[in-house]
Enzyme design. Structure first.
Site, mmCIF file in Angstrom:
data_model
loop_
_atom_site.group_PDB
_atom_site.id
_atom_site.type_symbol
_atom_site.label_atom_id
_atom_site.label_comp_id
_atom_site.label_asym_id
_atom_site.label_seq_id
_atom_site.Cartn_x
_atom_site.Cartn_y
_atom_site.Cartn_z
ATOM 1 N N GLU A 1 156.990 -64.014 42.517
ATOM 2 C CA GLU A 1 156.011 -64.537 43.485
ATOM 3 C C GLU A 1 156.443 -65.922 43.930
ATOM 4 O O GLU A 1 156.710 -66.787 43.108
ATOM 5 C CB GLU A 1 154.611 -64.571 42.855
ATOM 6 C CG GLU A 1 153.542 -65.219 43.714
ATOM 7 C CD GLU A 1 153.380 -64.580 45.090
ATOM 8 O OE1 GLU A 1 153.120 -63.381 45.174
ATOM 9 O OE2 GLU A 1 153.546 -65.313 46.101
ATOM 10 N N GLY B 1 148.191 -63.381 45.706
ATOM 11 C CA GLY B 1 148.537 -62.946 47.062
ATOM 12 C C GLY B 1 147.576 -63.440 48.123
ATOM 13 O O GLY B 1 146.798 -64.377 47.906
ATOM 14 N N SER C 1 151.129 -58.051 53.612
ATOM 15 C CA SER C 1 151.218 -58.070 55.080
ATOM 16 C C SER C 1 151.066 -59.490 55.614
ATOM 17 O O SER C 1 150.623 -60.387 54.912
ATOM 18 C CB SER C 1 150.132 -57.167 55.667
ATOM 19 O OG SER C 1 148.859 -57.587 55.212
ATOM 20 N N ALA D 1 137.840 -57.787 67.662
ATOM 21 C CA ALA D 1 136.538 -57.517 67.022
ATOM 22 C C ALA D 1 136.722 -56.575 65.844
ATOM 23 O O ALA D 1 136.029 -55.573 65.701
ATOM 24 C CB ALA D 1 135.552 -56.931 68.031
ATOM 25 N N GLY D 2 137.700 -56.904 64.992
ATOM 26 C CA GLY D 2 137.907 -56.134 63.764
ATOM 27 C C GLY D 2 137.247 -56.852 62.595
ATOM 28 O O GLY D 2 136.363 -57.701 62.778
ATOM 29 N N LEU E 1 135.089 -60.472 62.833
ATOM 30 C CA LEU E 1 133.632 -60.437 62.646
ATOM 31 C C LEU E 1 133.210 -61.248 61.426
ATOM 32 O O LEU E 1 132.207 -61.961 61.469
ATOM 33 C CB LEU E 1 133.155 -58.984 62.532
ATOM 34 C CG LEU E 1 133.343 -58.186 63.830
ATOM 35 C CD1 LEU E 1 133.043 -56.715 63.621
ATOM 36 C CD2 LEU E 1 132.472 -58.748 64.953
ATOM 37 N N GLU E 2 133.987 -61.173 60.332
ATOM 38 C CA GLU E 2 133.597 -61.942 59.138
ATOM 39 C C GLU E 2 133.726 -63.440 59.393
ATOM 40 O O GLU E 2 132.806 -64.213 59.122
ATOM 41 C CB GLU E 2 134.466 -61.535 57.937
ATOM 42 C CG GLU E 2 134.117 -60.144 57.412
ATOM 43 C CD GLU E 2 134.842 -59.753 56.123
ATOM 44 O OE1 GLU E 2 134.531 -58.691 55.597
ATOM 45 O OE2 GLU E 2 135.729 -60.511 55.653
ATOM 46 N N ALA F 1 142.687 -54.383 49.715
ATOM 47 C CA ALA F 1 143.076 -54.788 48.353
ATOM 48 C C ALA F 1 142.850 -53.665 47.347
ATOM 49 O O ALA F 1 143.701 -53.395 46.499
ATOM 50 C CB ALA F 1 142.277 -56.028 47.945
ATOM 51 N N HIS G 1 112.980 -47.233 41.426
ATOM 52 C CA HIS G 1 112.117 -47.792 42.461
ATOM 53 C C HIS G 1 111.604 -49.148 41.996
ATOM 54 O O HIS G 1 111.224 -49.284 40.830
ATOM 55 C CB HIS G 1 110.931 -46.858 42.713
ATOM 56 C CG HIS G 1 109.942 -47.432 43.683
ATOM 57 N ND1 HIS G 1 110.189 -47.465 45.044
ATOM 58 C CD2 HIS G 1 108.731 -48.019 43.475
ATOM 59 C CE1 HIS G 1 109.148 -48.039 45.650
ATOM 60 N NE2 HIS G 1 108.261 -48.391 44.713
#
Ligand code: NAI
Length: 464
Positions: free
Chosen positions: A35, A42, A143, A179-180, A184-185, A319, A443
């Protein structure tokens, strides 16, 4: 110059790589992970899932204190944003998580080979001037951000998700391209903190691939919250200037161009496999047309002893998909067998309300000519959701018309990401909607909406 031999060397310590390493070590394989980042974990732990969730949680509380506490009889005044403090919370969360992986490496006697790994051929991995031998080499390098032609990401004014997690002040106008999930997040985070947010999307809908009814519902809710959408629109240029960014937009179908100004632009148009620096061509590892590493059902590439998992191979760039592949591969390398049902990988968008899905969408079932039944139930009719003042959204269960087997579930609503787990598990066991409907649900819980949606498949929901 050192030479050392391992059973397994994994390149990349993201959720795919580090989980694969832990499982390999548990199974008695001598394992190392290469790494280059200063911390393990990551993209997900350092600049992705974890820091974004830290900011989503904090900004959600800020917005609630500012706007929603009063609805529940809690009067607060003088609520103030301390952005540096919020970023400090995020930094601590990331550090705690990445140090946690370091602890797990030590506990499992996994070596961290610090630096950039390259395939050296004949079962070797090069890290700087050192060469290591391994019986099995696993590529888990994840990626990178997909760039937009002609737009330079400077991580200050034109940012990727990485820069959008680090802004030093709340932009007046944040323009989001795409707008993926990321758009959005992170758009939600900065809207909650006070930015005007405009999301520009090439397609005529948001969240491509998600159930269309859920996507339309989500768009309406996000618009009510203050996010503006420009669908079927492409950005042809974005240039950083002294006081912000100048954008040029065009209708996706062609037509008259227009300009837009923003303080910060977030480019969130997808991610691409990170493979460029691995020396794959020299060793002859085969790639597909989309730049992903080709593997068989055992994650084996065309080169003997070289495997790949996670975002560098086909499938959703998630992930938990990478983690599951890491575990299955480790078990295969140790002589066991394993299997992943790629139809049963849940997807979650951590906005408010959350959006979660598993299995097929209605669009996919129609296209495949599968006869299906729909059961839908709104959170509005659930006592717990009302008590939480979180009544937006619904659960939709899709079941085979002939066998009643659950084929998909789509949730928009409070804690959708947690609620979907019940349906994923049910689907793993090949459950019918009747199985879910006949299972006792406590409930008052939000899970009762899942049960009611299952009852609704057979036209017999109780509380509507
Ligand atoms: P995405 O694939 O989710 O969305 C990209 C969006 O950009 C799409 O709606 C696409 O139509 C649009 N687009 C593409 N080119 C465009 C253009 N030139 N102009 C305007 N719109 C354009 O990609 P995103 O959001 O960047 O996320 C990347 C990856 O990271 C995804 O695979 C996602 O699953 C993963 N991720 C997952 C998260 C989660 O599970 N909660 C959180 C963040 C990322």
């Amino acid at each position: 110059m050192s030479e050392k031999s391992y059973d397994v060397i994994i390149i990349g310590a993201g959720p795919g790589g580090y989980v694969c390493a832990i499982r390999c070590a548990q199974l008695g394989l001598k394992t190392a992970v290469v790494e280059k980042r200063a911390a393990l974990g990551g993209t997900c732990l350092n600049v992705g899932c974890i820091p974004s969730k830290a900011l989503l949680s904090a900004s959600e509380k800020y917005e609630a204190a500012e706007h929603h506490f009063a609805d529940m009889g809690i009067k607060v005044s003088g609520v103030k944003l301390d952005l540096a403090g919020m970023m400090g919370h995020k930094t601590k969360v990331v550090a705690d998580n990445t140090k946690g992986i370091e602890f797990l490496f030590k506990k499992n006697k996994i070596d961290w080979l610090k630096g950039e790994g390259m395939l050296g051929g004949n079962g070797t991995v090069k890290v700087g001037t050192d060469t290591y031998n391994a019986k099995h080499i696993v590529i888990a390098t994840g990626s990178d951000v997909t760039p937009l032609p002609g737009i330079t990401i400077d991580e200050k004014k034109i940012v990727s998700s990485t820069g959008a997690l680090e802004l030093e002040k709340v932009p007046e106008h944040l323009v989001v391209i795409g707008a993926g999930v990321i758009g959005l997040e992170l758009g939600t985070v900065w809207r909650r903190l006070g930015a005007k947010v405009t999301v520009i999307e090439y397609l005529d809908r948001i969240m491509p691939g998600m159930d269309l009814e859920v996507a339309k519902n989500a768009q309406r809710i996000f618009e009510k919250q203050g996010i503006a959408f420009r669908l079927a629109t492409k950005v042809t240029s974005a240039k950083a200037e002294k006081n912000g960014v100048a954008l040029t937009l065009e209708p996706a179908a062609g037509g008259t161009a227009e300009t837009m100004a923003g303080d910060v632009v977030l480019v969130a148009v997808g991610r691409k496999p990170h493979t460029a620096t691995l020396g794959l061509d020299k060793v002859g590892v085969a790639m597909d047309k989309r730049g992903r590493i080709e593997v068989d059902h055992h994650f084996q590439t065309n080169v003997q002893g070289v495997y790949a998992i996670g975002d560098v191979i086909a499938g959703p760039m998630l992930a938990h998909k990478a983690e599951d592949e890491g575990v299955v591969l480790a078990e295969m390398l140790a002589g066991q067998s394993g299997h992943i049902d790629y139809d049963l990988i849940p997807g979650v968008v951590y906005t408010w309300p959350e959006i979660a899905n598993v299995g097929k969408t209605e669009e996919q079932l129609k296209e495949a000519g599968v006869a299906y039944k729909v059961g839908k139930f709104p959170f509005m009719a659930n006592g717990r959701a009302r008590a939480m003042a979180a009544t937006d959204g619904f659960v939709k269960i899709l079941a085979d018309a002939a066998t009643d087997k659950v084929l998909g579930c789509h949730i928009i609503g409070p804690e959708a990401g947690t609620l979907i787990a019940e349906v994923v598990l049910a689907m793993e066991f090949g459950a019918s909607s009747e199985d879910i409907a006949r299972t006792c649900h406590a409930h008052p819980t939000l899970n009762e909406v899942v049960k009611e949606a299952a009852l609704a498949v057979d036209g017999r929901p109780l509380h509507i």
